[in-house]
Design an enzyme around this catalytic site. Sequence first.
Site: not given
Length: 348
Positions: A37, A192, A199, A202, A208
């Site tokens: 991270e 995205c 899309c 997705c 959305c």
Amino acid sequence: MAGQGFAARLLAWYDRHGRRDLPWRRAVTPYRVWVSEIMLQQTRVSTAIPFFERFVARFPDVASLAAADEEEVLAHWAGLGYYARARNLHRAARRILADHGGELPRDPQALQRLPGIGRSTAGAILSIAFEQPAAILDGNVRRVLARHAGVEGWPGSTAVAERLWRLAEERLPASRCGDYSQALMDLGAVLCTRVRPVCAACPVSEDCLARRQGRQTELPAPRPARTLPVRRRRWLLVLDAEGRLLFERRPPEGLWGGLWAFPELAAEVPPTLGGWRLQPFRELPARRHAFSHFVLEYHPLLCRAEPQATAEHPGRRWAALGELHRLPLPAPVRALAEALFKGAELAD
């Protein structure tokens, strides 16, 4: 919790398409999650992978990282950029060893008190390593949430960021917290995307708002236009009779803190440097390196040096081409040194 439908669709997609082959996902430990991270802050996954693998091979746990010398930690980070991340990792490892028995704390406040761990990084560690329902809000997640909920404004502003944090917390699932965080990050990275989002594939495109309104390329709003300031520096590239270049360790804080670079000139080229007499210099073409908040324009001045007396300086060292890998060098410094060694500029 709110957002169960959103989370369920996202998790179903992750089960089929998630990037489970990433090295930090193949063997999940709190330490590996933490290191990954930190590396992924402002760094692409494809860039971070080889650095992560080398780093955890040398420093496989908190104890080995804490016991290492900072210069060795920086050497294993060299080329990844944003070196404060490496220094923070090292400092945090020592704090974890001293204050938490060598184990990353499971408390959000305790995590965020460690150097280099902010709210989103703490959320990622808590959810992925400890399966706690903790929200994350990195760049990919901000984009997903801003588009899905139709959030106006630049996510870097306080008001927009606060709204996105609320959305992130409202949509947390009751279980599979780690998979959910990784699914959110994957969705932003794979489908995205900033330009040309996919899309049609997705899992949450049905509701959305950005897709419904045809505003995928407008949301989230970009950072307001600004002109980055230019900082100009002159670097002294000193070559000795053995064909080595002189490097100087930078102060522990500030730009490239603790790394090795070329001596920087505040005024004219001095006649001597330590125990070395400098010959007339030659100015090389200026180069530029862009940071997030400014552009560094550096002007290299190349000269040869002759010893006047034997003089050791703990903050300076000479290095040939084959020795560069041992030094933690910023990417622009390494690139310039290698170009000089391999090119005609160092020829007599």
